[in-house]
Design a protein around this motif. Structure first.
Motif, PDB file in Angstrom:
ATOM      1  N   UNK A 154      30.331 -10.437  13.044  1.00 20.14           N
ATOM      2  CA  UNK A 154      30.764  -9.305  12.480  1.00 20.14           C
ATOM      3  C   UNK A 154      29.333  -8.435  12.743  1.00 20.14           C
ATOM      4  N   UNK A 155      29.585  -7.293  12.751  1.00 23.39           N
ATOM      5  CA  UNK A 155      28.623  -6.017  13.056  1.00 23.39           C
ATOM      6  C   UNK A 155      28.453  -5.186  11.662  1.00 23.39           C
ATOM      7  N   UNK A 156      27.083  -4.714  11.661  1.00 21.32           N
ATOM      8  CA  UNK A 156      26.952  -3.996  10.348  1.00 21.32           C
ATOM      9  C   UNK A 156      26.435  -2.592  10.718  1.00 21.32           C
ATOM     10  N   UNK A 157      27.155  -1.475  10.127  1.00 26.95           N
ATOM     11  CA  UNK A 157      26.863  -0.140  10.536  1.00 26.95           C
ATOM     12  C   UNK A 157      25.735   0.235   9.913  1.00 26.95           C
ATOM     13  N   UNK A 158      25.238   1.506   9.874  1.00 25.28           N
ATOM     14  CA  UNK A 158      24.065   2.086   9.636  1.00 25.28           C
ATOM     15  C   UNK A 158      23.864   2.039   7.862  1.00 25.28           C
ATOM     16  N   UNK A 159      25.213   2.377   7.560  1.00 25.90           N
ATOM     17  CA  UNK A 159      25.538   2.354   6.002  1.00 25.90           C
ATOM     18  C   UNK A 159      25.469   0.833   5.522  1.00 25.90           C
ATOM     19  N   UNK A 160      25.363  -0.199   6.180  1.00 21.01           N
ATOM     20  CA  UNK A 160      25.383  -1.548   5.644  1.00 21.01           C
ATOM     21  C   UNK A 160      26.819  -2.030   5.718  1.00 21.01           C
ATOM     22  N   UNK A 161      27.834  -1.162   5.917  1.00 22.95           N
ATOM     23  CA  UNK A 161      28.957  -1.840   5.876  1.00 22.95           C
ATOM     24  C   UNK A 161      29.332  -2.713   7.215  1.00 22.95           C
TER      25      UNK A 161
END
Length: 351
Positions: free
Chosen positions: A188-195
């Motif tokens: 998985x990857x995490x976006x800047x908002x932590x999602x």
């Protein structure tokens, strides 16, 4: 009797070479240029191709390119035949996937040894290997026999990875290829908002971690075990050797790696263009089908957050859609477990 396709524009060389091969009990198809050669290969799939490089209409590089791109012709042993001796031409041909290179003029023994050697190598490697522990072991044994890479015979033991334990993290340098011997792993990857956005789900028989090895970049996502899992490690150096040491070994290895690549590409397209209801249904059907290959009564067991990340939606939206499917009698929900009751009706309900 093995069939050899001989593509050569010089009629004298073509006839003499064909005569030698026929005396050695090979069936020979002849073509005077690359275009005719490809047409003959599509009519009768040869066991091996001997192809000149410098030819009219379509040269040898063009022929090899078409063979590599065509599923019917891909994987056929390919020997370049040329009067050119420049190292750059040799390197170009081998980089494109040629199996061997004969420089004119050549004698009978050189020709027959090259043909026999390539056919033996091709016969040694199976047309396809099962994405299982035994299939991987058989591939590595065959690859070791052909390439002489002694390190292929060591360290095939499984490594235990506990539930929620990280295999690697985003930004790590790739050091090995991973094969799931048992259990499940998500990337998985995490976006800047932590999602979180799940980029892959891997279970028994799947490889992962090879994209960064191929691109020679740091990992662009993280991998974590969804349950206690056993992984087989293939070190980076061996991975590179398998892809570069022998053309037929490389082709078999790529086929083994690409067990479900097309499926994952389709998943990304669906996430980009399909409705939420369809994406949820397709995700459930995909998981149901994958589990059905390993279990008689497949039960999907993922947290709602993980399922939402697979679909590419908010957890609340996922729960609402699952409730609709349950109300329609298409699935059964018990805690975190989901059972698909009517796959065909669920497929039709996506619209």
């Amino acid at each position: 009797m093995k069939t050899i396709l001989l593509i050569e524009d010089n009629s004298h060389i073509r006839e003499n070479t064909a005569e030698i091969l026929e005396l050695a009990n090979y069936h020979v198809l002849m073509a005077e240029n690359g275009k005719i050669g490809v047409e003959k290969a599509l009519e009768t799939r040869p066991d091996l191709v001997i192809c000149d490089i410098m030819m009219p209409v379509l040269d040898g590089y063009g022929v090899l390119h078409i063979f590599n791109k065509n599923p019917v012709l891909s994987g056929i042993p390919f020997i370049f035949l040329t009067a050119k001796t420049e190292r750059s031409d040799f390197r170009r041909g081998m980089e494109m996937g040629a199996d061997d290179y004969l420089t004119k003029p050549f004698d009978e023994i050189e020709l027959l040894n090259a043909v026999e050697g390539r056919l033996k190598r091709f016969d040694q490697m199976r047309p396809a290997y099962e994405p299982t522990k035994d299939g991987l072991a058989q591939f590595l044994d065959d690859a070791q026999t052909l390439t002489g890479i002694d390190s292929l015979t060591v360290d095939r033991k499984g490594h235990l990875i506990r539930k929620k334990q990280f295999v690697y993290s985003e930004g790590d340098e790739p050091m090995r290829l991973y094969f799931v011997q048992s259990g499940r792993v998500k990337t998985y990857k995490t976006n800047p908002d932590g999602k979180e956005f799940i980029t892959g789900l891997y279970q028994t028989g799947d490889f992962f971690g090879y994209v960064s090895l191929l691109e020679q970049t740091d990992h662009t996502d993280s991998a974590v075990a969804l349950e206690d899992s056993e992984l087989v490690y293939i070190p980076k150096e061996i991975f590179i050797d398998l892809l570069s040491r022998d053309g037929q070994v490389a082709r078999s290895f790529v086929q083994l790696l690409a067990n479900r690549v097309t499926e994952r590409e389709q998943q990304l397209l669906e996430m980009a263009y399909d409705s939420l209801r369809r994406r949820v249904a397709d995700t459930l059907l995909r998981l149901h089908q994958n589990l059905q290959n390993h279990e008689n009564e497949p039960v999907i067991q993922f947290s709602r957050d993980d399922l939402a990340a697979m679909v590419g939606t908010a957890t609340e939206s996922l729960i609402r859609t699952l409730s609709e499917f349950k109300g329609d009698g298409l699935i059964d929900i018990s805690g975190t477990s989901i059972r698909v009751l009517q796959p065909e009706k669920l497929k039709r309900s996506r619209w």
